[in-house]
Scaffold this active site. Structure first.
Site, PDB file in Angstrom:
ATOM      1  N   ASN A 181      -3.295  -8.045   9.386  1.00  0.00           N
ATOM      2  CA  ASN A 181      -4.339  -8.092   8.354  1.00  0.00           C
ATOM      3  C   ASN A 181      -3.723  -7.572   7.060  1.00  0.00           C
ATOM      4  OD1 ASN A 181      -6.545  -7.758   6.717  1.00  0.00           O
ATOM      5  ND2 ASN A 181      -7.472  -6.093   7.920  1.00  0.00           N
ATOM      6  N   TRP A 182      -3.399  -8.507   6.179  1.00  0.00           N
ATOM      7  CA  TRP A 182      -2.695  -8.116   4.950  1.00  0.00           C
ATOM      8  C   TRP A 182      -3.618  -7.410   3.958  1.00  0.00           C
ATOM      9  CZ3 TRP A 182       1.239 -12.413   3.036  1.00  0.00           C
ATOM     10  CH2 TRP A 182       2.141 -12.684   4.066  1.00  0.00           C
ATOM     11  N   LYS A 183      -4.905  -7.471   4.199  1.00  0.00           N
ATOM     12  CA  LYS A 183      -5.889  -6.897   3.258  1.00  0.00           C
ATOM     13  C   LYS A 183      -5.638  -7.466   1.850  1.00  0.00           C
ATOM     14  CE  LYS A 183      -6.520  -3.012   6.284  1.00  0.00           C
ATOM     15  NZ  LYS A 183      -6.874  -1.607   6.460  1.00  0.00           N
TER      16      LYS A 183
ATOM     17  N   HIS B 194     -15.008  -6.402   9.566  1.00  0.00           N
ATOM     18  CA  HIS B 194     -14.056  -5.304   9.345  1.00  0.00           C
ATOM     19  C   HIS B 194     -14.797  -4.146   8.664  1.00  0.00           C
ATOM     20  CE1 HIS B 194     -10.702  -2.972   7.858  1.00  0.00           C
ATOM     21  NE2 HIS B 194      -9.956  -3.595   8.744  1.00  0.00           N
TER      22      HIS B 194
ATOM     23  N   GLU C 119     -11.679  -0.613  16.120  1.00  0.00           N
ATOM     24  CA  GLU C 119     -10.990   0.007  14.986  1.00  0.00           C
ATOM     25  C   GLU C 119     -11.750   1.248  14.538  1.00  0.00           C
ATOM     26  OE1 GLU C 119      -8.187  -2.827  12.821  1.00  0.00           O
ATOM     27  OE2 GLU C 119     -10.078  -2.809  11.766  1.00  0.00           O
TER      28      GLU C 119
ATOM     29  N   GLY D 294      -5.671   3.213   8.234  1.00  0.00           N
ATOM     30  CA  GLY D 294      -4.980   3.539   6.987  1.00  0.00           C
ATOM     31  C   GLY D 294      -4.051   4.739   7.083  1.00  0.00           C
TER      32      GLY D 294
ATOM     33  N   SER E 288      -3.865   2.390  12.180  1.00  0.00           N
ATOM     34  CA  SER E 288      -2.593   3.144  12.156  1.00  0.00           C
ATOM     35  C   SER E 288      -1.568   2.642  13.175  1.00  0.00           C
ATOM     36  CB  SER E 288      -2.837   4.642  12.363  1.00  0.00           C
ATOM     37  OG  SER E 288      -3.334   4.920  13.643  1.00  0.00           O
TER      38      SER E 288
ATOM     39  N   GLY F 122      -2.672  -3.356  10.104  1.00  0.00           N
ATOM     40  CA  GLY F 122      -2.930  -3.394   8.664  1.00  0.00           C
ATOM     41  C   GLY F 122      -1.654  -3.190   7.869  1.00  0.00           C
TER      42      GLY F 122
HETATM   43  P1  PGA Z   1      -4.054   0.026   9.281  1.00  0.00           P
HETATM   44  O1  PGA Z   1      -5.309  -0.943   9.129  1.00  0.00           O
HETATM   45  O2  PGA Z   1      -3.134  -0.572  10.291  1.00  0.00           O
HETATM   46  O3  PGA Z   1      -3.453   0.099   7.919  1.00  0.00           O
HETATM   47  O4  PGA Z   1      -4.607   1.358   9.759  1.00  0.00           O
HETATM   48  C1  PGA Z   1      -5.869  -1.587  10.229  1.00  0.00           C
HETATM   49  C2  PGA Z   1      -7.086  -2.374   9.805  1.00  0.00           C
HETATM   50  O5  PGA Z   1      -7.855  -1.871   8.971  1.00  0.00           O
HETATM   51  O6  PGA Z   1      -7.305  -3.509  10.280  1.00  0.00           O
END
Ligand code: PGA
Length: 259
Positions: free
Chosen positions: A11-13, A98, A168, A174, A217, A238
């Site tokens: 998930n590149w956000k 999400h 999640e 994050g 994470s 992420g």
């Molecule tokens: P993260 O995000 O791997 O940066 O914790 C995961 C997500 O929000 O899908």
């Protein structure tokens, strides 16, 4: 998609900030991607880059996903992206619900409509659930039941087979693997919890088959433990997904038989 394989979703956000950079990341992924026997890879770049990245890769070894969509097929909804538009670009999977979207105002009712719309379009969905805090009395389990109950209401067994549930927890998203408080035992607990939920409503076969991913994470340092000790069917990655060497390292760790 082969349900027996680990599913690793990037998930590149809202990264990176230019198409040139997105292409660089994507090309590095393509170059480093192996032929995995026990893992399936998916990437969900920002919608703005989907068509350009799709033009660089037309194969089926890597699944194209989107991070969000509207629940209607078309209409006067400025700035929104409809499921058929994504499908027409070759997108096969959409992340729904999400926590970062829920924080922007999406409630369970909207998540349910989006899930319905994605499945109606013939695509797969990654349905995200997760609590903000854990409490010793177990109120978080009621909260998660409510999220699942609302989203999955009315789905047929065939539709459910196209849904991956991604657990999640907000308290793990994050963070770096070193800072994160998540442990394989948390993941295993939730894998059992989701399977039990599905068992009560759809029976044993669906419960055994439903894919339960973990996200929050995930980095190369904790990926193997979360998958193997946590018994997750896959990972939603992420920040590590836009670092090609990290995402590829996670994919390599996932390329071993699921337990
Ligand atoms: P993260 O995000 O791997 O940066 O914790 C995961 C997500 O929000 O899908």
């Amino acid at each position: 998609m082969n349900a027996a394989k680990h599913l690793i979703v990037g998930n590149w956000k809202m990264h990176p900030s230019s198409l040139a950079e997105a292409k660089k990341i994507f090309r590095a992924l393509l170059r480093g991607m192996g032929t995995y026997r026990h893992a399936t890879l998916a990437v969900c770049p920002p919608a703005a880059y989907l068509a350009a990245l799709r033009a660089l890769y037309r194969g089926r070894r890597l699944i194209f996903g989107a991070q969000n969509c509207h629940f209607l097929r078309e209409g006067a909804y400025t700035g929104e992206i409809a499921p058929p538009m994504l499908a027409s670009l070759g997108v096969r999977m959409v992340i729904v619900g999400h926590s970062e979207r829920r924080a922007m105002g999406e409630d369970n009712a909207v998540v349910r409509k989006k899930l319905r719309a994605v499945l109606d379009e013939g695509m797969e969905a990654v349905l995200c659930i997760g609590e903000a805090h854990r409490d010793s009395a177990g109120a978080y389990l009621a909260f998660l039941t409510e999220q699942l109950q609302s989203a999955l209401t009315g789905l047929t067994a065939e539709e459910l087979s196209r849904v991956c549930v991604a657990y999640e927890p907000l308290w793990a998203i994050g963070k770096s693997a070193a800072e994160s408080a998540v442990r394989p035992a948390h993941v295993h607990e939730m894998v059992i919890f989701v399977r039990k939920f599905v068992h009560q409503r759809y029976g044993g076969e669906a419960a055994a088959r439903v894919r339960v991913l973990y996200g929050g994470s995930v980095e190369p340092a904790n990926a193997a433990a979360l998958l193997l000790e946590g018994r997750a069917s896959g990972l939603l990655v992420g920040h590590a997904s836009i670092v090609p060497k990290d995402f590829l390292a996670i994919a390599a760790l996932a390329d071993r038989p699921a337990l």
